[in-house]
Design a protein around this motif. Structure first.
Motif, PDB file in Angstrom:
ATOM      1  N   LEU A  62      38.479  48.720  31.810  1.00  0.00           N
ATOM      2  CA  LEU A  62      38.614  47.198  31.493  1.00  0.00           C
ATOM      3  C   LEU A  62      37.305  46.627  31.195  1.00  0.00           C
ATOM      4  O   LEU A  62      37.457  45.316  29.998  1.00  0.00           O
ATOM      5  CB  LEU A  62      39.200  46.690  33.110  1.00  0.00           C
ATOM      6  N   THR A  63      35.851  46.702  31.730  1.00  0.00           N
ATOM      7  CA  THR A  63      35.000  46.260  30.639  1.00  0.00           C
ATOM      8  C   THR A  63      34.455  46.617  29.752  1.00  0.00           C
ATOM      9  O   THR A  63      34.189  45.738  29.248  1.00  0.00           O
ATOM     10  CB  THR A  63      33.368  46.695  32.667  1.00  0.00           C
ATOM     11  N   GLU A  64      35.388  47.565  29.501  1.00  0.00           N
ATOM     12  CA  GLU A  64      34.764  48.206  28.009  1.00  0.00           C
ATOM     13  C   GLU A  64      35.525  47.351  26.854  1.00  0.00           C
ATOM     14  O   GLU A  64      35.798  47.137  25.663  1.00  0.00           O
ATOM     15  CB  GLU A  64      35.062  49.723  27.857  1.00  0.00           C
ATOM     16  N   LYS A  65      36.889  47.517  27.584  1.00  0.00           N
ATOM     17  CA  LYS A  65      38.228  46.483  27.073  1.00  0.00           C
ATOM     18  C   LYS A  65      38.148  45.223  26.720  1.00  0.00           C
ATOM     19  O   LYS A  65      37.600  44.389  25.429  1.00  0.00           O
ATOM     20  CB  LYS A  65      39.368  46.863  26.908  1.00  0.00           C
ATOM     21  N   PHE A  66      37.898  44.464  27.637  1.00  0.00           N
ATOM     22  CA  PHE A  66      37.558  42.585  27.468  1.00  0.00           C
ATOM     23  C   PHE A  66      36.023  42.281  28.438  1.00  0.00           C
ATOM     24  O   PHE A  66      36.275  41.304  27.712  1.00  0.00           O
ATOM     25  CB  PHE A  66      38.372  42.511  28.853  1.00  0.00           C
ATOM     26  N   GLY A  67      35.215  43.425  28.972  1.00  0.00           N
ATOM     27  CA  GLY A  67      34.181  42.500  28.939  1.00  0.00           C
ATOM     28  C   GLY A  67      33.845  42.247  30.584  1.00  0.00           C
ATOM     29  O   GLY A  67      33.328  42.620  31.797  1.00  0.00           O
ATOM     30  N   HIS A  68      35.125  41.398  30.660  1.00  0.00           N
ATOM     31  CA  HIS A  68      35.293  40.766  31.917  1.00  0.00           C
ATOM     32  C   HIS A  68      36.370  41.922  33.078  1.00  0.00           C
ATOM     33  O   HIS A  68      37.180  41.695  32.076  1.00  0.00           O
ATOM     34  CB  HIS A  68      35.402  39.511  32.862  1.00  0.00           C
ATOM     35  N   ALA A  69      36.137  42.764  33.721  1.00  0.00           N
ATOM     36  CA  ALA A  69      36.688  43.286  34.346  1.00  0.00           C
ATOM     37  C   ALA A  69      37.731  42.154  35.856  1.00  0.00           C
ATOM     38  O   ALA A  69      39.148  42.600  35.896  1.00  0.00           O
ATOM     39  CB  ALA A  69      37.087  44.595  34.457  1.00  0.00           C
ATOM     40  N   VAL A  70      37.181  41.650  36.116  1.00  0.00           N
ATOM     41  CA  VAL A  70      37.240  41.228  37.155  1.00  0.00           C
ATOM     42  C   VAL A  70      37.658  39.644  37.128  1.00  0.00           C
ATOM     43  O   VAL A  70      36.547  38.889  36.653  1.00  0.00           O
ATOM     44  CB  VAL A  70      37.267  41.656  38.855  1.00  0.00           C
ATOM     45  N   VAL A  71      39.456  39.368  37.466  1.00  0.00           N
ATOM     46  CA  VAL A  71      39.073  37.562  37.085  1.00  0.00           C
ATOM     47  C   VAL A  71      40.054  37.323  38.130  1.00  0.00           C
ATOM     48  O   VAL A  71      40.292  37.403  39.142  1.00  0.00           O
ATOM     49  CB  VAL A  71      39.755  37.912  35.679  1.00  0.00           C
ATOM     50  N   PRO A  72      39.476  35.206  38.350  1.00  0.00           N
ATOM     51  CA  PRO A  72      40.238  34.742  39.320  1.00  0.00           C
ATOM     52  C   PRO A  72      41.119  33.894  39.409  1.00  0.00           C
ATOM     53  O   PRO A  72      41.259  34.474  37.559  1.00  0.00           O
ATOM     54  CB  PRO A  72      38.871  33.379  39.418  1.00  0.00           C
ATOM     55  N   VAL A  73      42.197  34.677  39.784  1.00  0.00           N
ATOM     56  CA  VAL A  73      43.738  33.308  39.789  1.00  0.00           C
ATOM     57  C   VAL A  73      43.612  31.464  40.250  1.00  0.00           C
ATOM     58  O   VAL A  73      42.753  31.869  41.191  1.00  0.00           O
ATOM     59  CB  VAL A  73      44.732  34.103  40.240  1.00  0.00           C
ATOM     60  N   VAL A  74      43.783  31.311  39.261  1.00  0.00           N
ATOM     61  CA  VAL A  74      43.187  29.795  39.226  1.00  0.00           C
ATOM     62  C   VAL A  74      44.914  28.786  38.701  1.00  0.00           C
ATOM     63  O   VAL A  74      45.437  29.357  38.733  1.00  0.00           O
ATOM     64  CB  VAL A  74      42.077  29.408  38.269  1.00  0.00           C
ATOM     65  N   ASN A  75      45.232  27.744  40.151  1.00  0.00           N
ATOM     66  CA  ASN A  75      46.761  27.357  40.312  1.00  0.00           C
ATOM     67  C   ASN A  75      47.447  28.806  39.569  1.00  0.00           C
ATOM     68  O   ASN A  75      48.790  28.344  38.411  1.00  0.00           O
ATOM     69  CB  ASN A  75      47.044  26.571  38.999  1.00  0.00           C
ATOM     70  N   ASN A  76      47.917  29.679  39.886  1.00  0.00           N
ATOM     71  CA  ASN A  76      48.307  30.694  39.855  1.00  0.00           C
ATOM     72  C   ASN A  76      48.442  31.192  37.935  1.00  0.00           C
ATOM     73  O   ASN A  76      49.293  31.854  38.265  1.00  0.00           O
ATOM     74  CB  ASN A  76      50.173  30.827  39.970  1.00  0.00           C
ATOM     75  N   LEU A  77      47.513  31.036  37.106  1.00  0.00           N
ATOM     76  CA  LEU A  77      46.957  32.019  36.026  1.00  0.00           C
ATOM     77  C   LEU A  77      46.437  32.907  36.184  1.00  0.00           C
ATOM     78  O   LEU A  77      44.736  32.722  37.128  1.00  0.00           O
ATOM     79  CB  LEU A  77      47.014  30.687  35.388  1.00  0.00           C
ATOM     80  N   CYS A  78      45.875  33.704  34.807  1.00  0.00           N
ATOM     81  CA  CYS A  78      45.058  34.457  35.259  1.00  0.00           C
ATOM     82  C   CYS A  78      43.958  34.451  34.462  1.00  0.00           C
ATOM     83  O   CYS A  78      44.534  33.652  33.385  1.00  0.00           O
ATOM     84  CB  CYS A  78      45.842  36.684  34.965  1.00  0.00           C
ATOM     85  N   ARG A 106      43.736  43.114  33.734  1.00  0.00           N
ATOM     86  CA  ARG A 106      42.768  42.449  34.921  1.00  0.00           C
ATOM     87  C   ARG A 106      42.625  42.817  36.573  1.00  0.00           C
ATOM     88  O   ARG A 106      43.920  42.245  36.802  1.00  0.00           O
ATOM     89  CB  ARG A 106      41.986  41.326  33.993  1.00  0.00           C
ATOM     90  N   ILE A 107      41.393  43.101  36.966  1.00  0.00           N
ATOM     91  CA  ILE A 107      41.934  43.071  38.102  1.00  0.00           C
ATOM     92  C   ILE A 107      41.939  41.583  38.722  1.00  0.00           C
ATOM     93  O   ILE A 107      40.858  40.507  38.420  1.00  0.00           O
ATOM     94  CB  ILE A 107      41.203  43.742  38.925  1.00  0.00           C
ATOM     95  N   LEU A 108      42.699  40.956  39.467  1.00  0.00           N
ATOM     96  CA  LEU A 108      43.217  40.131  40.264  1.00  0.00           C
ATOM     97  C   LEU A 108      42.315  39.699  41.323  1.00  0.00           C
ATOM     98  O   LEU A 108      42.483  40.296  42.138  1.00  0.00           O
ATOM     99  CB  LEU A 108      44.398  38.897  39.876  1.00  0.00           C
ATOM    100  N   TYR A 109      41.686  38.555  41.308  1.00  0.00           N
ATOM    101  CA  TYR A 109      40.774  37.915  42.824  1.00  0.00           C
ATOM    102  C   TYR A 109      41.652  36.058  43.426  1.00  0.00           C
ATOM    103  O   TYR A 109      40.947  36.256  42.628  1.00  0.00           O
ATOM    104  CB  TYR A 109      39.694  38.505  43.221  1.00  0.00           C
ATOM    105  N   TRP A 110      41.199  35.796  44.296  1.00  0.00           N
ATOM    106  CA  TRP A 110      42.003  34.219  44.450  1.00  0.00           C
ATOM    107  C   TRP A 110      40.158  33.539  45.353  1.00  0.00           C
ATOM    108  O   TRP A 110      40.315  34.506  46.076  1.00  0.00           O
ATOM    109  CB  TRP A 110      43.560  34.991  45.334  1.00  0.00           C
ATOM    110  N   PRO A 111      39.695  33.445  44.391  1.00  0.00           N
ATOM    111  CA  PRO A 111      38.957  31.784  45.090  1.00  0.00           C
ATOM    112  C   PRO A 111      38.881  31.690  46.301  1.00  0.00           C
ATOM    113  O   PRO A 111      40.033  31.248  45.990  1.00  0.00           O
ATOM    114  CB  PRO A 111      38.478  31.478  43.939  1.00  0.00           C
TER     115      PRO A 111
END
Length: 111
Positions: A62-78, A106-111
């Motif tokens: 994912l890092t190679e493809k997008f730069g950021h592999a892990v992204v937060p979910v905000v307002n139920n949006l990736c 991408r890998i999701l997390y909820w802040p």
């Protein structure tokens, strides 16, 4: 989820290393020391060793493809692709799992 926390920390650490490597001279010119890159890389390697190899492989792709592999979910949006994340992803039964966005992967997390 400990694995998810490790992945978030790993991504943050990689960002710091990249910033020091690419902007180190500029930062030093402004009076900021950028020593300690070796220690930062050692800490990164120690952290990476704690990540499940399955997750690490996925993270690297994912890092190679997008730069950021892990992204937060905000307002139920990736925040990687802005796809809506279904409510069932947020359930307690899923809280201990490393989850991915159904749209971009991408890998999701909820802040």
């Amino acid at each position: 989820n400990p694995q998810l926390q490790l992945l978030v920390a790993l991504q943050d650490m990689e960002g710091m290393i990249k910033e020091v490597e690419t902007q180190g001279e500029e930062l030093e010119g402004m009076g900021f020391s950028h020593g300690g890159i070796g220690e930062l890389k050692s800490a990164h390697d120690a952290l990476a060793a704690k990540v499940d190899p399955r997750h690490m492989s996925w993270y690297r792709r994912l890092t190679e493809k997008f730069g950021h592999a892990v992204v937060p979910v905000v307002n139920n949006l990736c925040t990687g692709c802005f796809a809506n994340i279904p409510a069932q992803f947020i359930s307690k039964s899923n809280s201990s799992k490393v989850q991915k966005c159904e749209s971009c992967g991408r890998i999701l997390y909820w802040p």
